[in-house]
Design a protein around this motif. Structure first.
Motif, mmCIF file in Angstrom:
data_model
loop_
_atom_site.group_PDB
_atom_site.id
_atom_site.type_symbol
_atom_site.label_atom_id
_atom_site.label_comp_id
_atom_site.label_asym_id
_atom_site.label_seq_id
_atom_site.Cartn_x
_atom_site.Cartn_y
_atom_site.Cartn_z
ATOM 1 N N VAL A 25 0.761 -1.227 0.066
ATOM 2 C CA VAL A 25 -0.057 -0.143 -0.026
ATOM 3 C C VAL A 25 1.028 1.270 0.017
ATOM 4 N N SER A 28 2.379 1.610 -3.377
ATOM 5 C CA SER A 28 1.592 2.331 -4.321
ATOM 6 C C SER A 28 1.176 3.786 -4.223
ATOM 7 N N SER A 110 -7.039 1.964 3.773
ATOM 8 C CA SER A 110 -6.252 0.752 3.464
ATOM 9 C C SER A 110 -6.888 -0.324 4.133
ATOM 10 N N ILE A 137 -7.300 8.192 -1.380
ATOM 11 C CA ILE A 137 -6.818 6.910 -2.193
ATOM 12 C C ILE A 137 -7.208 5.798 -1.076
ATOM 13 N N TRP A 139 -7.449 1.393 -0.832
ATOM 14 C CA TRP A 139 -6.948 0.076 -1.216
ATOM 15 C C TRP A 139 -7.855 -1.133 -0.521
ATOM 16 N N THR A 170 -9.826 4.125 -10.950
ATOM 17 C CA THR A 170 -9.604 2.538 -10.013
ATOM 18 C C THR A 170 -8.563 1.741 -10.802
ATOM 19 N N ALA A 173 -3.956 -2.555 -8.020
ATOM 20 C CA ALA A 173 -2.607 -1.669 -7.457
ATOM 21 C C ALA A 173 -1.595 -2.930 -7.286
ATOM 22 N N MET A 187 -7.197 -0.415 -6.204
ATOM 23 C CA MET A 187 -7.143 0.916 -5.605
ATOM 24 C C MET A 187 -7.670 2.038 -6.290
#
Length: 192
Positions: A25, A28, A110, A137, A139, A170, A173, A187
């Motif tokens: 994470v 990215s 996340s 952002i 994930w 989107t 990731a 992501m």
């Protein structure tokens, strides 16, 4: 407060996969945006593995999680620029808690969004506390079948649109090994 995750907190970081997920994470994240000297909200921070990785570069981090036990594990890391908050992101929290006195440059989530009961409401609040050029952002595990836990790209896109984000994308990731095989992580990157 939500105690569903409290039972996992003490041993959460004993699983190497949680560290690998946080590493992926973070990698990215920094490929997408600069976190240098940014004010960041870590939404659903858990024990703070992502906050730990962001802390050396960020100006400040507000780390929010509904699990008191998870926040207690984060507290043990003693990160000087991280302010832990035990709560869920809501209009009331954003309006009343001193940690939300300013806007955020970046909001990260996340492996969180698929667990949020009313994701659209949470994303509306997230949108409202972002700076004008801020970015959200997230994930999450990619939902590939109806029985999977996670979110599809279409679900993410719909929720982001409903929350007021007009520019977003989107993408997959990375992939993570799981007990059931390799699983993709989707992501979402949304701009205010």
């Amino acid at each position: 407060m939500n105690t569903d995750w409290d039972d996992y907190a003490e041993n959460w970081e004993a699983d190497l996969a949680t560290h690998q997920f946080a590493d992926q994470v973070f990698d990215s994240l920094v490929q997408q945006v600069s976190i240098d000297k940014k004010n960041i909200l870590d939404l659903g921070c858990g024990t703070g593995l992502l906050s730990l990785r962001m802390s050396p570069k960020a100006r400040s981090i507000v780390a929010v999680d509904a699990s008191e036990a998870m926040i207690e594990e984060l507290d043990k890391k003693m990160l000087p620029n991280v302010e832990p908050v035990v709560d869920i992101l809501s209009r009331g929290l954003a309006a009343q808690h001193p940690a939300f006195r300013g806007q955020f440059d970046i909001i990260v989530a996340s492996s969180v969004c698929s667990f949020i009961y009313n994701l659209t409401d949470t994303l509306i609040v997230a949108h409202s506390i972002l700076e004008e050029d801020g970015v959200f952002i997230s994930w999450d595990w990619l939902k590939q079948t109806p029985d999977d836990h996670g979110l599809t790209e279409a679900e993410l896109q719909s929720k982001l649109t409903d929350a007021g984000f007009s520019a977003f994308k989107t993408q997959i990731a990375f992939e993570m090994p799981t007990a059931k095989g390799t699983a993709p992580v989707v992501m979402a990157i949304a701009f205010k």
